[in-house]
Structure formats: C-alpha cells, structure tokens
Design a protein around this motif. Sequence first.
Motif, short mmCIF file in Angstrom:
data_model
loop_
_atom_site.label_atom_id
_atom_site.label_comp_id
_atom_site.label_asym_id
_atom_site.label_seq_id
_atom_site.Cartn_x
_atom_site.Cartn_y
_atom_site.Cartn_z
N GLU A 72 0.82 -1.21 0.00
CA GLU A 72 0.00 0.00 0.00
C GLU A 72 0.85 1.26 0.00
N GLY A 73 2.17 1.09 0.19
CA GLY A 73 3.04 2.26 0.28
C GLY A 73 2.87 3.02 1.57
N SER A 74 2.54 2.30 2.64
CA SER A 74 2.27 2.92 3.93
C SER A 74 3.48 2.84 4.86
N VAL A 75 4.19 3.95 4.98
CA VAL A 75 5.33 4.01 5.91
C VAL A 75 4.83 3.81 7.33
N ASP A 76 3.69 4.43 7.65
CA ASP A 76 3.11 4.28 8.98
C ASP A 76 2.86 2.80 9.29
N GLY A 77 2.31 2.08 8.34
CA GLY A 77 2.04 0.66 8.54
C GLY A 77 3.30 -0.14 8.76
N VAL A 78 4.32 0.11 7.95
CA VAL A 78 5.59 -0.62 8.09
C VAL A 78 6.20 -0.33 9.45
N LEU A 79 6.18 0.94 9.87
CA LEU A 79 6.76 1.28 11.17
C LEU A 79 5.94 0.72 12.33
N ARG A 80 4.64 0.65 12.18
CA ARG A 80 3.80 0.05 13.22
C ARG A 80 4.16 -1.42 13.38
N VAL A 81 4.38 -2.11 12.27
CA VAL A 81 4.78 -3.52 12.32
C VAL A 81 6.16 -3.63 12.98
N ALA A 82 7.06 -2.72 12.64
CA ALA A 82 8.39 -2.73 13.25
C ALA A 82 8.30 -2.60 14.77
N GLU A 83 7.38 -1.75 15.24
CA GLU A 83 7.16 -1.59 16.68
C GLU A 83 6.76 -2.92 17.31
N ARG A 84 5.86 -3.62 16.65
CA ARG A 84 5.37 -4.88 17.21
C ARG A 84 6.49 -5.91 17.28
N PHE A 85 7.32 -5.97 16.25
CA PHE A 85 8.44 -6.91 16.30
C PHE A 85 9.46 -6.49 17.35
N ALA A 86 9.60 -5.20 17.59
CA ALA A 86 10.47 -4.73 18.67
C ALA A 86 9.92 -5.21 20.01
N LEU A 110 8.24 -7.84 20.49
CA LEU A 110 8.48 -9.28 20.55
C LEU A 110 9.96 -9.61 20.71
N GLY A 111 10.82 -8.59 20.61
CA GLY A 111 12.25 -8.80 20.77
C GLY A 111 12.95 -9.35 19.53
N ASP A 112 12.34 -9.19 18.37
CA ASP A 112 12.91 -9.72 17.13
C ASP A 112 13.67 -8.62 16.39
N ARG A 113 14.90 -8.41 16.81
CA ARG A 113 15.73 -7.33 16.26
C ARG A 113 15.94 -7.45 14.75
N GLU A 114 16.16 -8.66 14.28
CA GLU A 114 16.43 -8.87 12.86
C GLU A 114 15.25 -8.41 11.99
N VAL A 115 14.05 -8.75 12.41
CA VAL A 115 12.88 -8.34 11.63
C VAL A 115 12.65 -6.84 11.75
N VAL A 116 12.93 -6.27 12.92
CA VAL A 116 12.80 -4.81 13.06
C VAL A 116 13.71 -4.12 12.05
N GLU A 117 14.94 -4.58 11.96
CA GLU A 117 15.89 -3.96 11.03
C GLU A 117 15.44 -4.15 9.58
N GLN A 118 14.85 -5.30 9.28
CA GLN A 118 14.30 -5.51 7.93
C GLN A 118 13.14 -4.54 7.68
N CYS A 119 12.29 -4.36 8.68
CA CYS A 119 11.17 -3.42 8.55
C CYS A 119 11.69 -2.00 8.29
N ILE A 120 12.76 -1.63 8.96
CA ILE A 120 13.33 -0.30 8.76
C ILE A 120 13.81 -0.15 7.32
N ARG A 121 14.45 -1.18 6.78
CA ARG A 121 14.89 -1.12 5.39
C ARG A 121 13.68 -0.98 4.45
N VAL A 122 12.63 -1.73 4.73
CA VAL A 122 11.41 -1.63 3.92
C VAL A 122 10.82 -0.23 4.04
N ALA A 123 10.79 0.32 5.25
CA ALA A 123 10.23 1.67 5.46
C ALA A 123 11.02 2.71 4.67
#
Length: 190
Positions: free
Chosen positions: A124-138, A140-153
């Motif tokens: 959808e091209g939603s930066v807000d959505g990608v960052l919200r997902v990154a928050e949730r993975f943070a 959950l303590g999943d650093r690797e996925v958070v960093e992937q989310c940041i790259r996607v954002a």
Amino acid sequence: MKADRSLGSHTSLVLAVASVTTLMVVAVMAMDLFADHALGTGAQLAWRTQLQKVDAALARHDVSAAESAWREAYAAALKSRHWEGMVAVGDAYRQVGDAGGFRQAAAAKARQSYLTALFRARGEGSVDGVLRVAERFAELGDREVVEQCIRVAWTVAAQAKDPLAQQSVRAFTERWEAYALGAVPHNFTP
C-alpha cells in the motif's frame, strides 16, 4: 576439529532459521493470495466488530469465547486486504494469550499476522504501517525483523518521495538504534 564442529553447528542453525523464516513468508503470501478480495467498507471494518467481541470476552475472563471471536476477527482482517486489521488482530491474540496463559504460542500467531501486515503495508506504500509492524516486532524482541522493517520503510518512503515519511523513518531509526545500543530503557517504545 572442535572449531569445525562449532562452525558446522552455527551454519546449521543459520540455515534452519532461514528456512523457517522463508516458510513463514511463503505461508503469509499464500494466505494473502487466497483471501477474499472484497474491498468494501464492510470488509475493511468487520474485524473491528469482532475485536470488540474479543475485548468483551476478555473482560468476562472467557478465554475460549475470546479465541473464537479472535478467529472471526482474523478472517475478517484477512478479507479486508489492509494492514491495519492484521496488526490489530495480532495485538488482540497476544492479549488472549496473556489471559489464557499461552503467551509464546500467541506471540507466534501474532507474528504471522504482523508479517501479513508488513507485506500489505509495503504494498500500500504505507510508511506508517511498516513502522507500526516494526514496533510490534520490537515488542516481541525480534531485532532482525525490526531492522528488515526499517529497510522496507526507507524504500517505501523513498518511493513516496514524501519528506514527512522519510522524517518518520529517520526518527524511528534513531530511537531503534538508541534502544539497540542500550541507551534507553528495556522496553522499546517509539
């Protein structure tokens, strides 16, 4: 000899984690592919009604009813074809897991919802959505996925050519880096 065995064990572990992650991504994409393509307002909001039922059941301490209502909310969120519902049902299942005493299993199921939300937000091209997902993975303590989310954002923000979106990603990234370096309290809160 011992170093070779250690290297082999490490390599096997990395391959196993990569395989599981790949399977999860494929499963999320398959669920997304087979979900109903209805985009009407009813389909977009039906998950909210079901989540109210989850909340009501949890207020009554009826975990079984909460799980049942959650399944309906999950199905409705899949049909909505948007990221918001998938984040919301992931959050709700973590609450159900907390109430029912199955926190780890709930986190795993929430993780699937968050991955679906990530794919949808990116689409959808939603930066807000990608960052919200990154928050949730943070959370959950999943650093690797958070960093992937940041790259996607960053990619989504660059494609949007929106300075405010880029500013949001920059701010999130700075908070995440401070957290990762231990410069902020134990719980990451963006």
